[in-house]
Scaffold this motif. Structure first.
Motif, PDB file in Angstrom:
ATOM      1  N   GLY A 499      13.017   9.228   7.689  1.00 18.18           N
ATOM      2  CA  GLY A 499      13.157   8.187   6.666  1.00 18.18           C
ATOM      3  C   GLY A 499      14.096   8.559   5.550  1.00 18.18           C
ATOM      4  O   GLY A 499      13.830   8.256   4.378  1.00 18.18           O
ATOM      5  N   GLU A 500      15.213   9.194   5.882  1.00 17.48           N
ATOM      6  CA  GLU A 500      16.134   9.637   4.843  1.00 17.48           C
ATOM      7  C   GLU A 500      16.754   8.470   4.078  1.00 17.48           C
ATOM      8  O   GLU A 500      17.101   8.608   2.906  1.00 17.48           O
ATOM      9  N   ASN A 501      16.886   7.320   4.721  1.00 16.97           N
ATOM     10  CA  ASN A 501      17.453   6.147   4.048  1.00 16.97           C
ATOM     11  C   ASN A 501      16.376   5.235   3.472  1.00 16.97           C
ATOM     12  O   ASN A 501      16.683   4.293   2.747  1.00 16.97           O
ATOM     13  N   GLY A 502      15.146   5.485   3.819  1.00 16.05           N
ATOM     14  CA  GLY A 502      14.048   4.670   3.319  1.00 16.05           C
ATOM     15  C   GLY A 502      12.815   4.808   4.180  1.00 16.05           C
ATOM     16  O   GLY A 502      12.892   4.712   5.401  1.00 16.05           O
ATOM     17  N   ALA A 503      11.683   5.080   3.538  1.00 14.86           N
ATOM     18  CA  ALA A 503      10.409   5.183   4.246  1.00 14.86           C
ATOM     19  C   ALA A 503       9.428   4.224   3.582  1.00 14.86           C
ATOM     20  O   ALA A 503       9.188   4.310   2.374  1.00 14.86           O
ATOM     21  N   PHE A 504       8.891   3.295   4.345  1.00 16.61           N
ATOM     22  CA  PHE A 504       8.074   2.227   3.781  1.00 16.61           C
ATOM     23  C   PHE A 504       6.769   2.089   4.559  1.00 16.61           C
ATOM     24  O   PHE A 504       6.693   2.423   5.741  1.00 16.61           O
ATOM     25  N   ARG A 505       5.759   1.556   3.882  1.00 16.26           N
ATOM     26  CA  ARG A 505       4.477   1.312   4.535  1.00 16.26           C
ATOM     27  C   ARG A 505       3.851   0.063   3.948  1.00 16.26           C
ATOM     28  O   ARG A 505       4.226  -0.409   2.862  1.00 16.26           O
ATOM     29  N   LEU A 506       2.870  -0.466   4.672  1.00 12.33           N
ATOM     30  CA  LEU A 506       2.139  -1.632   4.177  1.00 12.33           C
ATOM     31  C   LEU A 506       1.176  -1.214   3.074  1.00 12.33           C
ATOM     32  O   LEU A 506       0.655  -0.095   3.079  1.00 12.33           O
ATOM     33  N   VAL A 507       0.932  -2.101   2.132  1.00 11.78           N
ATOM     34  CA  VAL A 507      -0.046  -1.825   1.082  1.00 11.78           C
ATOM     35  C   VAL A 507      -1.446  -1.973   1.659  1.00 11.78           C
ATOM     36  O   VAL A 507      -1.657  -2.649   2.671  1.00 11.78           O
ATOM     37  N   ASP A 508      -2.423  -1.337   1.026  1.00  4.58           N
ATOM     38  CA  ASP A 508      -3.797  -1.489   1.464  1.00  4.58           C
ATOM     39  C   ASP A 508      -4.523  -2.498   0.559  1.00  4.58           C
ATOM     40  O   ASP A 508      -3.930  -3.060  -0.373  1.00  4.58           O
ATOM     41  N   VAL A 509      -5.789  -2.715   0.823  1.00  6.40           N
ATOM     42  CA  VAL A 509      -6.550  -3.738   0.099  1.00  6.40           C
ATOM     43  C   VAL A 509      -6.611  -3.435  -1.390  1.00  6.40           C
ATOM     44  O   VAL A 509      -6.425  -4.328  -2.235  1.00  6.40           O
ATOM     45  N   ASN A 510      -6.863  -2.199  -1.757  1.00  7.31           N
ATOM     46  CA  ASN A 510      -6.967  -1.839  -3.172  1.00  7.31           C
ATOM     47  C   ASN A 510      -5.643  -2.016  -3.903  1.00  7.31           C
ATOM     48  O   ASN A 510      -5.606  -2.452  -5.057  1.00  7.31           O
ATOM     49  N   GLU A 511      -4.547  -1.701  -3.232  1.00  8.51           N
ATOM     50  CA  GLU A 511      -3.226  -1.850  -3.852  1.00  8.51           C
ATOM     51  C   GLU A 511      -2.864  -3.313  -4.035  1.00  8.51           C
ATOM     52  O   GLU A 511      -2.152  -3.675  -4.977  1.00  8.51           O
ATOM     53  N   MET A 512      -3.381  -4.175  -3.164  1.00  5.20           N
ATOM     54  CA  MET A 512      -3.133  -5.606  -3.318  1.00  5.20           C
ATOM     55  C   MET A 512      -3.835  -6.149  -4.562  1.00  5.20           C
ATOM     56  O   MET A 512      -3.342  -7.078  -5.210  1.00  5.20           O
ATOM     57  N   PHE A 524       7.848  -4.806   2.104  1.00  9.41           N
ATOM     58  CA  PHE A 524       7.971  -6.244   1.914  1.00  9.41           C
ATOM     59  C   PHE A 524       7.576  -6.625   0.482  1.00  9.41           C
ATOM     60  O   PHE A 524       8.377  -6.428  -0.424  1.00  9.41           O
ATOM     61  N   THR A 525       6.404  -7.157   0.232  1.00  8.13           N
ATOM     62  CA  THR A 525       6.008  -7.461  -1.143  1.00  8.13           C
ATOM     63  C   THR A 525       4.688  -6.761  -1.437  1.00  8.13           C
ATOM     64  O   THR A 525       4.092  -6.132  -0.563  1.00  8.13           O
ATOM     65  N   ARG A 526       4.221  -6.902  -2.670  1.00  9.30           N
ATOM     66  CA  ARG A 526       2.985  -6.223  -3.053  1.00  9.30           C
ATOM     67  C   ARG A 526       1.735  -6.898  -2.490  1.00  9.30           C
ATOM     68  O   ARG A 526       0.627  -6.401  -2.660  1.00  9.30           O
ATOM     69  N   THR A 527       1.890  -8.026  -1.847  1.00  6.45           N
ATOM     70  CA  THR A 527       0.717  -8.796  -1.389  1.00  6.45           C
ATOM     71  C   THR A 527       0.690  -9.002   0.125  1.00  6.45           C
ATOM     72  O   THR A 527      -0.029  -9.860   0.621  1.00  6.45           O
ATOM     73  N   ASP A 528       1.460  -8.218   0.842  1.00  6.25           N
ATOM     74  CA  ASP A 528       1.520  -8.364   2.303  1.00  6.25           C
ATOM     75  C   ASP A 528       0.883  -7.162   2.978  1.00  6.25           C
ATOM     76  O   ASP A 528       1.525  -6.140   3.198  1.00  6.25           O
ATOM     77  N   ASP A 529      -0.401  -7.273   3.321  1.00  9.11           N
ATOM     78  CA  ASP A 529      -1.049  -6.196   4.043  1.00  9.11           C
ATOM     79  C   ASP A 529      -1.072  -6.523   5.533  1.00  9.11           C
ATOM     80  O   ASP A 529      -0.556  -7.554   5.972  1.00  9.11           O
ATOM     81  N   PHE A 530      -1.683  -5.659   6.329  1.00 14.18           N
ATOM     82  CA  PHE A 530      -1.675  -5.832   7.777  1.00 14.18           C
ATOM     83  C   PHE A 530      -2.382  -7.124   8.190  1.00 14.18           C
ATOM     84  O   PHE A 530      -1.929  -7.819   9.110  1.00 14.18           O
ATOM     85  N   ILE A 531      -3.477  -7.446   7.522  1.00 13.51           N
ATOM     86  CA  ILE A 531      -4.237  -8.647   7.875  1.00 13.51           C
ATOM     87  C   ILE A 531      -3.404  -9.904   7.655  1.00 13.51           C
ATOM     88  O   ILE A 531      -3.361 -10.805   8.498  1.00 13.51           O
ATOM     89  N   LYS A 532      -2.688  -9.949   6.519  1.00 14.91           N
ATOM     90  CA  LYS A 532      -1.867 -11.122   6.233  1.00 14.91           C
ATOM     91  C   LYS A 532      -0.712 -11.237   7.223  1.00 14.91           C
ATOM     92  O   LYS A 532      -0.424 -12.331   7.740  1.00 14.91           O
ATOM     93  N   LEU A 533      -0.070 -10.125   7.515  1.00 17.55           N
ATOM     94  CA  LEU A 533       1.029 -10.148   8.475  1.00 17.55           C
ATOM     95  C   LEU A 533       0.558 -10.616   9.850  1.00 17.55           C
ATOM     96  O   LEU A 533       1.210 -11.428  10.513  1.00 17.55           O
ATOM     97  N   THR A 534      -0.591 -10.103  10.266  1.00 19.67           N
ATOM     98  CA  THR A 534      -1.133 -10.466  11.570  1.00 19.67           C
ATOM     99  C   THR A 534      -1.480 -11.955  11.622  1.00 19.67           C
ATOM    100  O   THR A 534      -1.232 -12.631  12.633  1.00 19.67           O
ATOM    101  N   ASP A 535      -2.045 -12.465  10.545  1.00 19.65           N
ATOM    102  CA  ASP A 535      -2.421 -13.876  10.487  1.00 19.65           C
ATOM    103  C   ASP A 535      -1.196 -14.780  10.570  1.00 19.65           C
ATOM    104  O   ASP A 535      -1.187 -15.776  11.302  1.00 19.65           O
ATOM    105  N   VAL A 536      -0.151 -14.426   9.824  1.00 21.61           N
ATOM    106  CA  VAL A 536       1.079 -15.221   9.853  1.00 21.61           C
ATOM    107  C   VAL A 536       1.738 -15.145  11.230  1.00 21.61           C
ATOM    108  O   VAL A 536       2.213 -16.155  11.761  1.00 21.61           O
ATOM    109  N   ALA A 537       1.758 -13.944  11.823  1.00 16.99           N
ATOM    110  CA  ALA A 537       2.368 -13.785  13.142  1.00 16.99           C
ATOM    111  C   ALA A 537       1.614 -14.566  14.206  1.00 16.99           C
ATOM    112  O   ALA A 537       2.200 -15.039  15.183  1.00 16.99           O
ATOM    113  N   ARG A 538       0.298 -14.710  14.029  1.00 13.71           N
ATOM    114  CA  ARG A 538      -0.497 -15.480  14.989  1.00 13.71           C
ATOM    115  C   ARG A 538      -0.165 -16.966  14.898  1.00 13.71           C
ATOM    116  O   ARG A 538      -0.039 -17.648  15.920  1.00 13.71           O
ATOM    117  N   LYS A 539       0.008 -17.470  13.672  1.00 14.62           N
ATOM    118  CA  LYS A 539       0.277 -18.905  13.493  1.00 14.62           C
ATOM    119  C   LYS A 539       1.753 -19.251  13.722  1.00 14.62           C
ATOM    120  O   LYS A 539       2.067 -20.310  14.266  1.00 14.62           O
TER     121      LYS A 539
END
Length: 606
Positions: A499-512, A524-539
């Motif tokens: 990740g020399e050019n950038g290392a990123f991860r999803l936020v967790d529930v507490n960080e949201m 992405f943004t401060r409000t996009d956790d795994f659950i939200k991403l999965t829900d959007v990808a499903r719809k």
């Protein structure tokens, strides 16, 4: 007992030193072997070696042919482990190049080095060609450490890795044929004997390897082997295949174990990773013991044979003339660029198989009184030590000089192969980015591979991922799993390497809940956790683009996404199709211009 324990302890210390200094372990191992072997006769009181591999009537570890039997069995395990790592999917683009390297390249090395040894050292043609056959091989145990810290295009790394593993049994086979020729003697008998031996080696080697690989796979799939016995049963089968194949066709065992490893490595087997980890650990111990033993088995008189200008001339011809010539002929007409071909021609370190078989055949020929046989072991060790030392110290610098060193690694490594990861990876792939998915779930990996996405079954808590030289062009790291601990661990462990050019991860529930305290690596943004991403990808299972008018338009769209849970911004695509990852703290850093595009997951903007 003291000698045996000392070898193991010194071997592991050498491995640690090599890891610490980022060097091939062969360097400290051979140096230690020389220090406790031939060099020890210069400083010990009785002028004896501290470690004597072969029993000489007073002391020694292995009586008779014991050392050579041990060397043969150990090399078989090492080659089997190498075969397990070979995946057909890795050579889609460079398969023809690898084929030519292990055929055309081998022919060039065989005849070129043979003639050089004959005319430089005035050795017989038989001994000269035995020497050239032994140095055909390169070896994965020396290639991987050298390339591990050099960011290269995947095709270049893959060519060197596959050549190193596949050429080992080829060099061994050629060496066996030459050895048989020397044993049989000159004359018409050679041609017939050589052809018969070659045919038997190919027949029994491939047959035994293929058959036993499928038999072991069947036993694993049917759960005939309990989990706690899987590794040791596999080890015993490898030894059985090697010995049985060797009984039917002398020296065919090396080919058999490589074929067996390749077949198993490309099957969809449960627990294959556990088997690979076990074989890797065993290989480390065996390599540590072997190199010290073989180096210690050399005598001072052997080294004195090399102390002249002829040695320098032979080394220069092999490294600076024959290796590049073989590579250039083998890569003619390929998609590899000139500088990439130059780099492959420069990197050709020899490894354990060359050293092991040289000691084996050299000693046997000495016992038969073959003229010039005393040169085999020291000459091969000179090539092994010299090429490893040269490549270990110059490969990175040479890569920069000729322009194959990736100044900016653009590959993207994604941890987690969920549906969201597949959507993102597929989009990146379609936009000509080298993207690799990592997951320990075999089913997820298979789904990715069905889409044509490069994916690896791997546990990020293991060290094997850092040894994967095909990931040297990774410059971006995205941790997209549903486990926040894994995401954080991935950033901590792999940020510097991948990740020399950038290392990123999803936020967790507490960080949201506390977006103002979100970490800098928030994806992405401060409000996009795994659950939200999965829900959007499903719809809305698609990634869309919208053209931007200016920076204000971009900020306006970002504000809209904050109030719409069905749109998640991912990237900014520039006019030249470069992609910038949107993170929680990056929106002001992106210089958005007219014609740029916002890449997002979810429903289409109204």
């Amino acid at each position: 007992m003291l000698e045996l324990a000392g070898i193991i302890i010194l071997g592991i210390i050498a491995q640690w030193v090599a890891w610490r200094l980022k060097l091939p372990a062969i360097l400290p191992l051979i140096l230690i072997g020389l220090l406790v072997g031939p060099f020890a006769t210069l400083y010990t009181e009785g002028g004896e070696k501290l470690i004597e591999p072969v029993w000489n009537g007073k002391k020694g570890l292995f009586p008779g042919d014991g050392l050579y039997n041990f060397v043969s069995l150990a090399i078989s395990i090492i080659l089997f482990e190498g075969g397990l790592t070979l995946k057909r999917s890795e050579i889609v683009n460079v398969g023809p190049v690898i084929t030519k390297l292990i055929t055309v390249g081998s022919v060039v090395t065989f005849f070129g080095a043979g003639m050089a040894a004959h005319y430089v050292f005035e050795l017989s043609w038989q001994i000269s060609f035995l020497f050239s056959a032994l140095i055909i091989v390169t070896g994965p145990t020396v290639i991987t450490p050298i390339l591990r810290n050099i960011p290269l295009k995947k095709d270049v790394s893959t060519v060197l890795k596959w050549e190193g593993i596949l050429i080992d049994p080829i060099g061994a086979l050629v060496a066996v044929l030459v050895f048989e020729f020397i044993s049989v003697g000159e004359g018409s008998a050679f041609t017939q004997t050589a052809l018969i031996e070659f045919g038997k080696i190919l027949l029994f080697g491939t047959t035994f390897g293929f058959t036993f690989a499928h038999a072991l796979a069947f036993a694993i799939k049917k759960n005939f082997i309990p989990h706690y016995l899987l590794n040791v049963v596999s080890l015993s089968v490898v030894l059985l295949v090697f010995v049985e194949s060797d009984i039917f066709a002398h020296e065919s065992g090396l080919l058999a174990v490589v074929v067996m490893g390749m077949v198993l490595g490309n099957m969809k087997l449960p627990n294959i990773k556990e088997l690979l980890y076990f074989k890797e650990s065993l290989s480390v111990i065996l390599i540590s013991i072997l190199f010290i033993l073989l180096a210690a088995n050399i005598n001072i008189s052997d080294l004195q044979l090399l102390m002249n200008w002829k040695t320098v001339m032979l080394f220069a011809v092999v490294v600076f003339l024959i290796r590049p010539l073989g590579v250039f002929l083998s890569t003619q007409g390929s998609d590899l660029k000139l500088n990439e071909r130059l780099f492959i021609g420069w990197v050709g370190p020899r490894g354990i198989v060359a050293a092991g078989i040289a000691s084996l055949f050299g000693s046997k020929l000495l016992l038969k009184g073959e003229p010039g046989a005393e040169y085999i072991t020291p000459l091969v060790f000179m090539i092994v030590l010299g090429t490893v030392l040269l490549n270990a110290t110059t490969a990175r610098f040479f890569a920069k000089i000729i322009g194959v060193f990736l100044k900016k690694s653009e590959g993207v490594l994604i941890i987690g192969a969920s549906k969201v990861s597949l959507l993102i990876a597929n989009y990146l792939k379609q936009n000509n980015r080298h993207v690799v998915l990592i997951d320990n779930n075999q089913s997820n990996i298979e789904k990715a591979q069905e889409l044509g996405i490069e994916a690896i079954v791997s546990n990020i808590y293991a060290d094997s991922l850092t040894d994967n030289i095909e990931l040297n062009d990774m410059g971006y790291l995205m941790a997209l799993t549903g486990n926040s601990d894994i995401n954080k661990f991935a950033i901590d462990k792999f940020q510097k390497q991948f990740g020399e050019n950038g290392a990123f991860r999803l936020v967790d529930v507490n960080e949201m809940k506390n977006p103002e305290n979100s970490p800098e690596e928030a994806l992405f943004t401060r409000t996009d956790d795994f659950i939200k991403l999965t829900d959007v990808a499903r719809k809305y299972p698609s990634i869309n683009e919208i053209e931007l008018e200016n920076k204000e338009h971009y900020h306006k769209l970002i504000e809209i996404t904050k109030n719409d849970n069905d749109i998640i911004p991912l990237f900014i695509k520039s006019l030249d199709n470069n992609l910038a990852i949107i993170s929680a703290f990056s929106k002001n850093a992106i210089d958005v211009k007219e014609g740029y595009k916002l890449v997002y997951l979810g429903k289409v903007f109204d």
